[in-house]
Design a protein around this motif. Structure first.
Motif, PDB file in Angstrom:
ATOM      1  N   ASP A 187       0.736  -1.292  -0.029  1.00  0.00           N
ATOM      2  CA  ASP A 187      -0.034  -0.202  -0.137  1.00  0.00           C
ATOM      3  C   ASP A 187       0.952   1.187  -0.164  1.00  0.00           C
ATOM      4  O   ASP A 187       1.753   1.460   0.703  1.00  0.00           O
ATOM      5  CB  ASP A 187      -0.883   0.084   1.179  1.00  0.00           C
ATOM      6  CG  ASP A 187      -1.800  -1.207   1.313  1.00  0.00           C
ATOM      7  OD1 ASP A 187      -2.277  -1.656   0.152  1.00  0.00           O
ATOM      8  OD2 ASP A 187      -2.021  -1.867   2.338  1.00  0.00           O
ATOM      9  N   GLU A 188       0.487   2.344  -1.058  1.00  0.00           N
ATOM     10  CA  GLU A 188       1.428   3.448  -0.789  1.00  0.00           C
ATOM     11  C   GLU A 188       0.574   4.302  -0.208  1.00  0.00           C
ATOM     12  O   GLU A 188      -0.632   4.687  -0.018  1.00  0.00           O
ATOM     13  CB  GLU A 188       1.495   3.884  -2.465  1.00  0.00           C
ATOM     14  CG  GLU A 188       2.455   4.983  -2.631  1.00  0.00           C
ATOM     15  CD  GLU A 188       2.355   5.549  -3.798  1.00  0.00           C
ATOM     16  OE1 GLU A 188       3.537   5.328  -4.606  1.00  0.00           O
ATOM     17  OE2 GLU A 188       1.535   5.961  -4.707  1.00  0.00           O
ATOM     18  N   GLY A 191       2.173   9.004  -1.379  1.00  0.00           N
ATOM     19  CA  GLY A 191       2.913   9.078  -2.513  1.00  0.00           C
ATOM     20  C   GLY A 191       4.411   8.951  -1.918  1.00  0.00           C
ATOM     21  O   GLY A 191       5.436   8.882  -2.976  1.00  0.00           O
ATOM     22  N   ARG A 192       4.810   8.687  -0.686  1.00  0.00           N
ATOM     23  CA  ARG A 192       6.256   8.658  -0.499  1.00  0.00           C
ATOM     24  C   ARG A 192       6.757   7.525   0.306  1.00  0.00           C
ATOM     25  O   ARG A 192       7.606   6.943   0.256  1.00  0.00           O
ATOM     26  CB  ARG A 192       6.635   9.696   0.588  1.00  0.00           C
ATOM     27  CG  ARG A 192       6.508  11.184  -0.032  1.00  0.00           C
ATOM     28  CD  ARG A 192       7.046  12.202   0.862  1.00  0.00           C
ATOM     29  NE  ARG A 192       8.574  12.031   1.212  1.00  0.00           N
ATOM     30  CZ  ARG A 192       8.998  11.582   2.083  1.00  0.00           C
ATOM     31  NH1 ARG A 192       8.193  11.237   3.368  1.00  0.00           N
ATOM     32  NH2 ARG A 192      10.443  11.625   2.213  1.00  0.00           N
ATOM     33  N   LEU A 194       6.046   3.054   1.262  1.00  0.00           N
ATOM     34  CA  LEU A 194       4.987   1.918   0.748  1.00  0.00           C
ATOM     35  C   LEU A 194       5.049   0.820   1.832  1.00  0.00           C
ATOM     36  O   LEU A 194       6.280   0.686   2.768  1.00  0.00           O
ATOM     37  CB  LEU A 194       5.924   1.079  -0.487  1.00  0.00           C
ATOM     38  CG  LEU A 194       5.558   1.451  -1.854  1.00  0.00           C
ATOM     39  CD1 LEU A 194       6.360   0.755  -2.645  1.00  0.00           C
ATOM     40  CD2 LEU A 194       3.802   1.344  -2.070  1.00  0.00           C
ATOM     41  N   GLN A 227      10.607   2.031  -5.615  1.00  0.00           N
ATOM     42  CA  GLN A 227       9.755   1.296  -4.620  1.00  0.00           C
ATOM     43  C   GLN A 227      10.893   1.001  -3.377  1.00  0.00           C
ATOM     44  O   GLN A 227      10.291   1.053  -2.234  1.00  0.00           O
ATOM     45  CB  GLN A 227       9.341  -0.034  -5.250  1.00  0.00           C
ATOM     46  CG  GLN A 227       8.261   0.057  -6.209  1.00  0.00           C
ATOM     47  CD  GLN A 227       7.840  -1.027  -6.714  1.00  0.00           C
ATOM     48  OE1 GLN A 227       8.689  -1.767  -7.092  1.00  0.00           O
ATOM     49  NE2 GLN A 227       6.826  -1.148  -7.207  1.00  0.00           N
ATOM     50  N   LYS A 230      10.785   4.125  -1.271  1.00  0.00           N
ATOM     51  CA  LYS A 230       9.570   4.183  -0.551  1.00  0.00           C
ATOM     52  C   LYS A 230       9.494   3.483   0.685  1.00  0.00           C
ATOM     53  O   LYS A 230       8.782   3.612   1.719  1.00  0.00           O
ATOM     54  CB  LYS A 230       8.227   4.108  -1.593  1.00  0.00           C
ATOM     55  CG  LYS A 230       8.207   5.135  -2.625  1.00  0.00           C
ATOM     56  CD  LYS A 230       7.023   5.130  -3.457  1.00  0.00           C
ATOM     57  CE  LYS A 230       7.031   6.271  -4.271  1.00  0.00           C
ATOM     58  NZ  LYS A 230       5.785   6.026  -5.173  1.00  0.00           N
ATOM     59  N   TYR A 234       9.154   4.333   4.748  1.00  0.00           N
ATOM     60  CA  TYR A 234       8.297   3.740   5.677  1.00  0.00           C
ATOM     61  C   TYR A 234       8.926   3.174   6.989  1.00  0.00           C
ATOM     62  O   TYR A 234       8.764   3.482   8.154  1.00  0.00           O
ATOM     63  CB  TYR A 234       7.390   2.646   5.134  1.00  0.00           C
ATOM     64  CG  TYR A 234       6.730   1.923   6.108  1.00  0.00           C
ATOM     65  CD1 TYR A 234       5.497   2.417   6.808  1.00  0.00           C
ATOM     66  CD2 TYR A 234       7.073   0.501   6.567  1.00  0.00           C
ATOM     67  CE1 TYR A 234       4.685   1.986   7.733  1.00  0.00           C
ATOM     68  CE2 TYR A 234       6.622  -0.068   7.492  1.00  0.00           C
ATOM     69  CZ  TYR A 234       5.198   0.546   8.152  1.00  0.00           C
ATOM     70  OH  TYR A 234       4.475  -0.054   9.108  1.00  0.00           O
TER      71      TYR A 234
END
Length: 629
Positions: A187-188, A191-192, A194, A227, A230, A234
């Motif tokens: 899930d994103e 926009g920054r 995952l 990816q 991102k 997280y």
């Protein structure tokens, strides 16, 4: 307050960069260490594993290593579960005191490798076997893993399967192909970032397993560089985790992102102080991996520095200089460009010979230039309201206070003129806050007015005393006049006592006793509970009770008048239970009326009602059967 051409630049932080904007700082590492520390009480094997592996990732020495090793080894005995073998062998590996394989442990691990086992069970068994040095049948493990994924192909199950495949010898392409299936389920966020559903532990488990499997297969994982960045964002957003298990998974994934063959996210952060002055005009940027380690010699470029208010570019394509005293830190002298005060966007790019480094195409930093201001051309005085005479204005220079007290009554106006200049450019400038505070000296009542600029950027303040009587409350006396200048992009906000002003209002408008506006301790607020409502009189209560009992009394009277025939009363257990149940229900209603609440009454009524229902049904059935006979 010192004045002069002092210019300060403050770097506020990363606003919209794809690259990670933070890393595990020394303070973060120390806090994570404190989260793991309670495990050394040696009361839980899983906690010992989390702490041992976590300390190893942090590069911290483990206290009382021998005592911890003895605790881990004592937890392994005949008949232990495979999960315990996994925890003990993994902790022993992290501690540097590997667990020796026994016949029972080898048998337990071998029996756990079976078709029908879950991915988690296979992960525990394969990892325990690897730590114990037990050889397994790779083909058998692979078949069991494939069967487990057919039954459960959730992200968590895939994560365990990736770790299993990374420890097998031979072809594991069937598991490697599932990495893409897992990544597409991420899930994103904003926009920054995952992440996988389930949070930190599942995300870290899948990521570390995927990269370990990719290295074992000698193939690049089907994870794009953006990816990977991102996912790294997280992980960094969760570095404040408070649970030891979360710390373990976080450090496992961060260590993987700093030491793998494919993707190493680059963190671009501020290395200098927030405020950079003329004495230290450089903006310093730190370029590291997620653990704060240097990435070697890099080319760091300031692509542009743009003022947000008018899009004026002050820097374009200029290289940052490495700081010799700090590895991984680069600096740029922004103040030598003579920027005007305001907010700026600084776009920084990093180029490196290592193709693994990702997330370095561009990072946007926001900073602001702070300049000192000078208050000039200050004139304050009074004038007649009807403008029959010229204003009587007196000049004041900062930071002095006008020597004489200004005098005004309801027939006059109070006027103030001044100019705010930027000391760096010498030009007049506008500020966000230009207030005139007038305070009654005796009562401390404050009235604040706004000074506004005209077409020539001159600030003006003008009030008619008679029209402002309401704001002053009609209180005559001596007032202090203070000028307040403030702005987000000036380095010397000013509070200046300009002059004292004696105001006289008509006697009819002045209060007989002026109110004191100084701050004092307010009277204590004592809460008073609402008094209970008055109960009805005893006559009303007794009358209502008689009315409630009256139907029962009428029933008894009618029974006595008609004559009650109890000859056909069945002498059976069900009849006795039914009538006793009815009597108990009536008694329960009485208790509910007196002191039981509704929920307690319903609970008792449910139990009593079941017995009464079945006993009544049995009694009526027996009576009906006798009548048929």
């Amino acid at each position: 307050m010192r004045r002069g051409a002092l210019v300060i630049l403050a770097l506020l932080g990363v606003s919209s960069a794809l690259s990670p904007s933070t890393y595990l700082t020394p303070g973060d590492k120390e806090r994570l260490k404190l989260v793991l520390e309670p495990a050394w009480s040696l009361s839980d094997l899983a906690q010992v594993l989390y702490a041992s592996a976590g300390y190893k990732h942090l590069g911290q020495p483990i206290p009382n290593v021998q005592g911890v090793c003895n605790f881990v080894k004592s937890s392994v005995s005949d008949g232990v579960t495979v999960e315990t073998l996994f925890l003990a062998s993994s902790a022993g590996k992290a501690l540097g005191c590997p667990i020796e394989a026994s016949a029972s442990s080898v048998q337990a691990v071998s029996e756990a490798i079976r078709e029908g086992a879950s991915s988690q069970e296979l992960f525990h068994a394969v990892t325990a076997a690897s730590n114990l040095g037990v050889d397994l049948d790779a083909a058998k493990v692979l078949r069991a893993t494939q069967m487990a994924l057919k039954k459960d192909d959730s992200v968590l199950s895939l994560g365990y399967a990736f770790h299993v495949g990374a420890q097998l010898r031979g072809e594991v392409g069937s598991i490697f192909e599932r990495i893409e299936d897992a990544v597409v389920q991420a899930d994103e966020v904003d926009g920054r970032m995952l992440q996988f559903e389930g949070g930190l532990s599942i995300t870290a488990l899948v990521l570390s397993g995927a990269y370990k499997l990719a290295e074992a297969s000698n193939k690049a994982p089907p994870i794009k560089p953006d990816q990977a960045v991102k996912f790294a964002n997280y992980l960094m957003s969760r570095k404040s985790v408070q649970m030891s298990k979360g710390v373990y998974y976080l450090l496992e994934a961060v260590s993987m992102f700093t030491n793998n063959k494919f993707h190493v996210p680059v963190a671009i952060t501020l290395a200098s102080n927030v405020a950079v002055s003329a004495e230290a005009p450089q903006v310093q940027v730190r370029v590291t991996d997620l653990k704060g380690n240097s990435l070697g010699s890099l080319k760091v470029t300031a692509n542009s520095a743009t003022r947000e208010s008018d899009e004026v570019v002050i820097i374009s394509k200029e290289a940052l200089t490495p700081v010799s005293s700090a590895e991984g830190v680069y600096e740029l002298d922004v103040m030598s460009r003579g920027p005007d005060r305001g907010f700026y966007r600084l776009v920084v790019s990093v180029d490196a010979p290592d193709a693994r480094l990702v997330g370095h195409t561009a990072a946007q930093l926001t900073f602001k230039v702070l300049t000192a201001i000078d208050i000039q051309g200050v004139e304050i005085g009074t004038a007649d309201s009807d403008q029959s005479t010229a204003p009587n204005l007196k000049k004041v220079t900062y930071p002095n206070t006008l020597a004489e007290v200004l005098v005004a009554d309801q027939h006059q106006r109070v006027m103030l003129r001044f100019v705010v200049r930027d000391t760096a450019s010498g030009r007049p400038t506008e500020v966000h806050q230009a207030f005139v505070k007038i305070t009654h000296i005796d009562s401390k009542r404050e009235i604040i007015f706004v000074a506004e600029t005209d077409a020539n950027d001159i600030y003006k303040f003008d009030i008619d005393v008679s029209n402002s009587m309401k704001e002053f409350g009609g209180v005559s006396g001596v007032y202090s006049v203070e000028l307040i200048i403030g702005d987000a992009s000036i380095s010397n906000p000013t509070l200046w006592h300009l002059a004292d002003l004696s105001l006289t209002f008509p006697e009819a408008a002045s209060p007989t006793q002026p109110q004191d506006y100084t701050y004092k301790v307010r009277p204590e607020i004592k809460h008073v509970f609402r008094s209970p409502d008055q109960r009805p009189s005893s006559v009303v209560s007794r009358t209502f009770t008689v009315l409630c009992v009256l139907p029962l009394l009428m029933l008894l009277i009618m029974w006595a008048k008609l004559g009650v025939n109890v000859a056909n009363f069945p002498i059976t257990l069900s009849a006795f239970a039914f009538h006793v149940g009815l009597a108990v229900i009536l008694g329960l209603f009485c208790l509910f009326w007196l002191h039981l609440d509704m929920f307690t009454t319903l609970r008792y009524l449910f139990m009593i009602g079941i017995v009464t229902f079945f006993s009544g049904n049995t009694m009526l059935s027996s009576i009906a059967a006798k009548r048929k006979e």
